[in-house]
Design an enzyme around this catalytic site. Structure first.
Site, PDB file in Angstrom:
ATOM      1  N   SER A 195      -2.065   1.027  11.673  1.00  0.00           N
ATOM      2  CA  SER A 195      -2.242   1.951  10.553  1.00  0.00           C
ATOM      3  C   SER A 195      -1.847   3.373  10.929  1.00  0.00           C
ATOM      4  O   SER A 195      -1.823   3.726  12.108  1.00  0.00           O
ATOM      5  CB  SER A 195      -3.703   1.951  10.095  1.00  0.00           C
ATOM      6  OG  SER A 195      -4.061   0.688   9.591  1.00  0.00           O
ATOM      7  N   THR A 254       0.865  -1.180   0.000  1.00  0.00           N
ATOM      8  CA  THR A 254       0.000   0.000   0.000  1.00  0.00           C
ATOM      9  C   THR A 254       0.903   1.232   0.000  1.00  0.00           C
ATOM     10  O   THR A 254       2.133   1.114  -0.014  1.00  0.00           O
ATOM     11  CB  THR A 254      -0.909   0.028   1.247  1.00  0.00           C
ATOM     12  OG1 THR A 254      -0.128   0.416   2.390  1.00  0.00           O
ATOM     13  CG2 THR A 254      -1.551  -1.326   1.516  1.00  0.00           C
ATOM     14  N   CYS A 255       0.291   2.414   0.044  1.00  0.00           N
ATOM     15  CA  CYS A 255       1.105   3.634   0.042  1.00  0.00           C
ATOM     16  C   CYS A 255       1.871   3.801   1.356  1.00  0.00           C
ATOM     17  O   CYS A 255       2.818   4.578   1.434  1.00  0.00           O
ATOM     18  CB  CYS A 255       0.234   4.855  -0.225  1.00  0.00           C
ATOM     19  SG  CYS A 255      -1.138   5.047   0.928  1.00  0.00           S
ATOM     20  N   ASP A 314     -10.555   1.540   7.986  1.00  0.00           N
ATOM     21  CA  ASP A 314     -11.127   0.328   7.403  1.00  0.00           C
ATOM     22  C   ASP A 314     -10.423  -0.127   6.132  1.00  0.00           C
ATOM     23  O   ASP A 314     -10.506  -1.285   5.751  1.00  0.00           O
ATOM     24  CB  ASP A 314     -12.614   0.551   7.082  1.00  0.00           C
ATOM     25  CG  ASP A 314     -13.444   0.747   8.348  1.00  0.00           C
ATOM     26  OD1 ASP A 314     -13.153   0.076   9.349  1.00  0.00           O
ATOM     27  OD2 ASP A 314     -14.367   1.577   8.331  1.00  0.00           O
ATOM     28  N   GLN A 315      -9.729   0.796   5.476  1.00  0.00           N
ATOM     29  CA  GLN A 315      -9.146   0.508   4.169  1.00  0.00           C
ATOM     30  C   GLN A 315      -8.168  -0.668   4.212  1.00  0.00           C
ATOM     31  O   GLN A 315      -8.126  -1.487   3.301  1.00  0.00           O
ATOM     32  CB  GLN A 315      -8.433   1.764   3.651  1.00  0.00           C
ATOM     33  CG  GLN A 315      -8.132   1.712   2.164  1.00  0.00           C
ATOM     34  CD  GLN A 315      -7.528   3.019   1.664  1.00  0.00           C
ATOM     35  OE1 GLN A 315      -7.229   3.922   2.436  1.00  0.00           O
ATOM     36  NE2 GLN A 315      -7.336   3.123   0.368  1.00  0.00           N
ATOM     37  N   ARG A 317       3.004   0.959   3.297  1.00  0.00           N
ATOM     38  CA  ARG A 317       3.746  -0.247   3.700  1.00  0.00           C
ATOM     39  C   ARG A 317       3.998  -1.171   2.517  1.00  0.00           C
ATOM     40  O   ARG A 317       3.218  -1.199   1.551  1.00  0.00           O
ATOM     41  CB  ARG A 317       2.994  -1.003   4.791  1.00  0.00           C
ATOM     42  CG  ARG A 317       1.670  -1.583   4.374  1.00  0.00           C
ATOM     43  CD  ARG A 317       0.918  -2.222   5.537  1.00  0.00           C
ATOM     44  NE  ARG A 317       0.530  -1.240   6.526  1.00  0.00           N
ATOM     45  CZ  ARG A 317       1.054  -1.163   7.767  1.00  0.00           C
ATOM     46  NH1 ARG A 317       1.964  -2.048   8.150  1.00  0.00           N
ATOM     47  NH2 ARG A 317       0.655  -0.232   8.606  1.00  0.00           N
TER      48      ARG A 317
END
Length: 435
Positions: free
Chosen positions: A121, A63-64, A127-128, A66
């Site tokens: 997070s 993800t942006c 939730d993403q 990790r």
């Protein structure tokens, strides 16, 4: 490189296998460094890791915020995985070592549980990440990169993440200024999807607003001081680009809601400009000034048919939501502690199955051998129906003798502190070889 943890072997599948996690995240590397660790071709990255680093199963989460590798193997060597990562992204091995954090065994499982629960997070409880983990699992499962061990582990941790959100308020209330502004606009207008919306700005704050609008499937115009910047922003984030002067013209009567998030050191919307504009407008205007310093003159709030909300007002609401979420962390951690116990028991039970199956198979082989011996001694004195009854009896006898001790073995295995010793004792008791 993050220190290697004390190895606690988690027994997965047909043999004792090691569950490992190597990661580079926003916690230990700034974004410009983190971006270097992203895999350009996820499919090829999975293949390369499975072919060259002693992993039998692999899931990559990217993800942006990790880039993480999850893997299972009999005895995976971290050096091999680090070297593979270095080859894939064309970075020196030492640079990879200096940025990668490593967990294994129980600590790797706990990290995954905390991740799916929203505790790891950038935005607590968001939730993403749950959807991103699901998509990573689905990709690896579909392409055969995740096997039975990662499948069962990820399925379980995804359920835990959903349970934490259902039983706590960890994901309640927006805690980014951008998403909160969009929420307020959404609550203010029942028909927001029919409204004309303008976003002024192209930086990080504007991107949070744009993403929130996009998630709600709300269309909007985006502008910046240069049209090229607005067009690039629209291509990479969202929105329909429009030149700055054209956007200001649309304010005369078309636009209903304005979001402004820039770093301009002056007022973009002055009292004089908006006062003159409102003389000709036939409808009201709502303005969200999320710039710091402010780029909308405060006096505009005194005009009729104008609703002005500034960053200080939104930040106050956000702070309350952050406080509420932080209070829920303790509740989430309590659920995680309970679930960690069930995960360990689940994995232990799963690992006892190969030995139990071996015992049943060997018992069935003896049953079949002795049945055939008995039938040969009886000869033709039994018809087909009698033979069937005798065969069913032999199955029932073996099942009746073995089912209770095998079920007890499963229970003992799930709570035992020395699983290998217990399984070896069971196999020795039945005089069978370890599978």
């Amino acid at each position: 490189m993050g220190g290697q943890q004390d190895r606690m072997t988690l027994y997965l599948g047909t043999q004792s296998s090691q569950f490992v996690n190597l990661r580079v995240t926003f916690k230990n590397s700034p974004i410009h460094i983190l971006e270097k660790f992203a895999f350009k071709d996820i499919y090829s990255a999975h293949q390369h890791l499975l072919n060259s680093s002693e992993l039998q199963e692999c899931i990559i989460l990217q993800t942006c915020n990790r880039v993480e590798i999850y893997g299972v193997g009999p005895n995976p060597k971290y050096e091999g995985i680090v070297n593979s990562w270095s080859d894939l992204i064309d970075l020196p091995v030492e640079e990879v070592k200096n940025n990668v954090v490593i967990s294994d065994g129980e600590k790797a499982v706990r990290h995954l549980v905390e991740l799916t629960s929203g505790l790891d997070s950038l935005v607590i409880g968001e939730d993403q990440i749950l959807g991103q983990v699901k998509r990573s699992l689905d990709f690896s499962r579909k392409n055969g990169f995740a096997g039975p061990n990662l499948n069962i582990l990820f399925d379980k941790t995804i359920k835990i993440g959903s349970r934490v959100r259902a039983l706590t308020g960890i994901n309640k209330g927006s805690i980014s200024v951008g998403s909160m502004a969009v929420n307020l606009a959404y609550e203010y207008f029942d028909d927001i999807k029919e409204k004309q919306i303008l976003l002024i700005g192209s930086g990080e704050g504007a991107s949070l607003i744009a993403k929130s609008l996009k998630q709600r499937d709300i269309k909007f115009f985006v502008t910046s001081r240069t049209f090229e910047r607005a067009r690039s922003f629209a291509d990479t984030v969202a929105g329909s680009p429009i030149p700055f002067e054209a956007a200001l013209e649309k304010l005369n009567d078309d636009i209903d809601i304005v979001f402004i998030s820039t770093i301009a050191p002056y007022y973009l919307l002055t009292y004089e400009r908006i006062a003159n504009m409102m003389k000709n407008r036939t409808k009201g205007l709502m303005i969200f000034d999320l710039s710091n310093p402010r780029t909308v003159e405060d006096r505009i709030a005194t005009l009729n048919n104008i609703k002005l909300v500034n960053i200080d007002q939104i930040s106050e609401i956000v702070e309350k939501n952050v406080g509420r979420r932080k209070k829920e962390i303790q509740s989430a951690e309590k659920i995680i502690e309970e679930e960690m116990i069930t995960i360990k028991e689940m994995l232990k039970r799963k690992s006892s199955e190969p030995a139990i199956i071996t015992i049943f198979k060997n018992a069935d082989s003896i049953r079949n051998k002795e049945l055939n011996k008995a039938l040969s001694l009886i000869g033709n004195r039994m018809n087909e129906k009698d033979i069937k009854i005798l065969e069913q009896f032999s199955y029932a006898l073996v099942e009746g003798i073995l089912s209770t001790p095998m079920n007890n073995l499963r229970k003992e295995f799930s709570s035992s502190k020395n699983e290998n010793e217990l399984i070896n004792l069971a196999l020795k008791l039945f005089n069978y070889e370890k599978p």
